[in-house]
Design an enzyme around this catalytic site. Structure first.
Site, PDB file in Angstrom:
ATOM      1  N   ARG A 121      45.671   8.380 -22.318  1.00  0.00           N
ATOM      2  CA  ARG A 121      45.367   6.997 -21.940  1.00  0.00           C
ATOM      3  C   ARG A 121      44.364   6.372 -22.892  1.00  0.00           C
ATOM      4  O   ARG A 121      43.668   7.073 -23.611  1.00  0.00           O
ATOM      5  CB  ARG A 121      44.689   6.988 -20.572  1.00  0.00           C
ATOM      6  CG  ARG A 121      45.628   7.009 -19.429  1.00  0.00           C
ATOM      7  CD  ARG A 121      44.819   6.908 -18.156  1.00  0.00           C
ATOM      8  NE  ARG A 121      45.684   7.150 -17.024  1.00  0.00           N
ATOM      9  CZ  ARG A 121      45.255   7.515 -15.823  1.00  0.00           C
ATOM     10  NH1 ARG A 121      43.972   7.676 -15.616  1.00  0.00           N
ATOM     11  NH2 ARG A 121      46.112   7.705 -14.854  1.00  0.00           N
TER      12      ARG A 121
ATOM     13  N   ASP B 107      18.210  -3.022 -23.889  1.00  0.00           N
ATOM     14  CA  ASP B 107      19.077  -3.903 -24.691  1.00  0.00           C
ATOM     15  C   ASP B 107      18.747  -3.845 -26.195  1.00  0.00           C
ATOM     16  O   ASP B 107      19.567  -4.240 -27.021  1.00  0.00           O
ATOM     17  CB  ASP B 107      18.953  -5.356 -24.219  1.00  0.00           C
ATOM     18  CG  ASP B 107      19.392  -5.524 -22.780  1.00  0.00           C
ATOM     19  OD1 ASP B 107      20.136  -4.649 -22.286  1.00  0.00           O
ATOM     20  OD2 ASP B 107      18.992  -6.525 -22.144  1.00  0.00           O
TER      21      ASP B 107
HETATM   22  O1  F6P Z   1      18.140  -6.265 -19.607  1.00  0.00           O
HETATM   23  C1  F6P Z   1      18.628  -5.044 -19.138  1.00  0.00           C
HETATM   24  C2  F6P Z   1      19.946  -5.249 -18.444  1.00  0.00           C
HETATM   25  O2  F6P Z   1      20.372  -4.015 -17.924  1.00  0.00           O
HETATM   26  C3  F6P Z   1      21.057  -5.895 -19.282  1.00  0.00           C
HETATM   27  O3  F6P Z   1      21.670  -4.961 -20.142  1.00  0.00           O
HETATM   28  C4  F6P Z   1      21.959  -6.448 -18.214  1.00  0.00           C
HETATM   29  O4  F6P Z   1      22.699  -7.532 -18.717  1.00  0.00           O
HETATM   30  C5  F6P Z   1      20.981  -6.905 -17.185  1.00  0.00           C
HETATM   31  O5  F6P Z   1      19.797  -6.143 -17.360  1.00  0.00           O
HETATM   32  C6  F6P Z   1      21.433  -6.759 -15.756  1.00  0.00           C
HETATM   33  O6  F6P Z   1      20.472  -7.349 -14.956  1.00  0.00           O
HETATM   34  P1  F6P Z   1      20.295  -7.123 -13.392  1.00  0.00           P
HETATM   35  O7  F6P Z   1      19.828  -5.711 -13.183  1.00  0.00           O
HETATM   36  O8  F6P Z   1      19.271  -8.126 -13.011  1.00  0.00           O
HETATM   37  O9  F6P Z   1      21.642  -7.324 -12.798  1.00  0.00           O
END
Ligand code: F6P
Length: 322
Positions: A164, A129
């Protein structure tokens, strides 16, 4: 004060390069004469006392592997100070004097809580992130950006063939960094980030302007934290009669796969710095790349809300897609 026995865990969403960080943490600690104990599945394993002593051989053959061989978890219970105290007791019962925490913003908040309660911790910035402040980038970001961009390149093939629009949702939780960088790298006409949200009307206007200058297909990249969501955007574009659109949610493929060289090196050097600092008795810091060099930054400042998305880059992306 030199620590003799430390623990290590990976926590939160796995990120490509976590294994390289574990390898460096284990072998650097061993080289300094400290024993290192692996804690399975992040803070969950800490609460359950799921510990395993590591040797240099425990981390053989993993530098190139995605995910984390130590396991990870999301453990909301660890936000609770009682749970944190229980974690500290488990560590002390196992004669562990300090903890390395490899993870992103939430994981580093847990690490800081342990530090503030008197247990030494050092963090290693690791999350796709890129939502940690002060560090330039975190372990996993570069690989995730490359993976997402390759996926978008594939969608472009269909977009051009069928004339598209593709509205592509990328990960990032509340951070628009992945969206901005993949959008810029793939020539998207629109990039939607939580930091600078765009209305449906504005997006439809961008699409209409692009049609007016002769474009026949479009890529719009939307961060998962953006409102309106990718599906609403695709619907609005289709309903406005602009162009047939499809949504593609890239999802967890962005987190997997072998780490690229940049992330292996970032992981190796950050984790080495973190292990050296912890064994030397430091606590309350995060190790990472800071203005092009490796450094420790205060964990309390690194977890503060951060914005790695700038209007300048968003405007640049828009200018260049004309
Ligand atoms: O923090 C990393 C991340 O991949 C985020 O980008 C995403 O919102 C989240 O984890 C998804 O979490 P999980 O794998 O617990 O669904």
């Amino acid at each position: 004060m030199t620590l003799q026995r430390i623990g290590v865990l990976t926590s939160g969403g796995d990120a490509p390069g976590m294994n390289a960080a574990l390898r460096a943490a284990v072998r650097s600690s061993t080289a300094l004469g400290a024993e290192i104990i692996g804690i399975r599945d992040g803070y969950r394993g800490l609460l359950q006392g799921d510990f395993e002593p590591f040797t240099n051989r425990s981390v053989a053959g993993i530098v190139h592997r995605g995910g984390t061989f130590l396991g990870s978890a999301r453990e909301p219970e660890f936000l609770n100070p009682d749970a944190q105290q229980r974690g500290i007791r488990n560590l002390r019962d196992a004669d562990i004097e300090g903890l390395l925490v490899i993870g992103g913003n939430g994981s580093q908040s847990g690490s800081l809580a342990l530090h503030e309660q008197g247990f030494p911790t050092i963090g290693v910035a690791s999350t796709i992130d890129n939502d940690l402040a002060l560090v330039d980038t975190s372990i996993g970001v570069d690989t995730a950006l490359n993976t997402a961009t390759q996926m978008i390149d594939r969608l472009r093939d269909t977009a051009t063939s069928h004339h598209r629009a593709f509205v592509i949702e990328v990960m990032g939780r509340n951070s628009g960094h992945l969206a901005l960088m993949t959008g810029l790298a793939s020539g998207a006409i629109g990039i939607c980030t939580p930091e600078f949200p765009r209305s449906l009307d504005r997006i439809v206007e961008i699409v209409r302007n692009s049609i007016a200058i002769g474009k026949e297909y479009f890529l719009i990249v939307v961060a998962e934290g953006h409102e309106p969501r990718a599906a609403d955007i695709a619907r609005a574009v289709t309903e406005a009669g602009c162009i047939d659109s499809r949504v593609s949610v890239l999802g967890h493929v962005q987190r997997g796969g072998p780490p690229l060289v940049f992330d292996r090196l970032l992981a190796t050097r950050s984790a080495t710095m973190a292990a050296e600092a912890l064994v030397a008795g430091k606590s309350g810091y995060l190790a990472g790349l800071v203005q092009g060099d490796f450094a420790l930054v205060p964990a309390s400042a690194a977890i503060k809300p951060t914005r790695k998305v700038t209007t300048e880059l968003l405007q640049l992306a828009e200018r260049l897609s004309q």
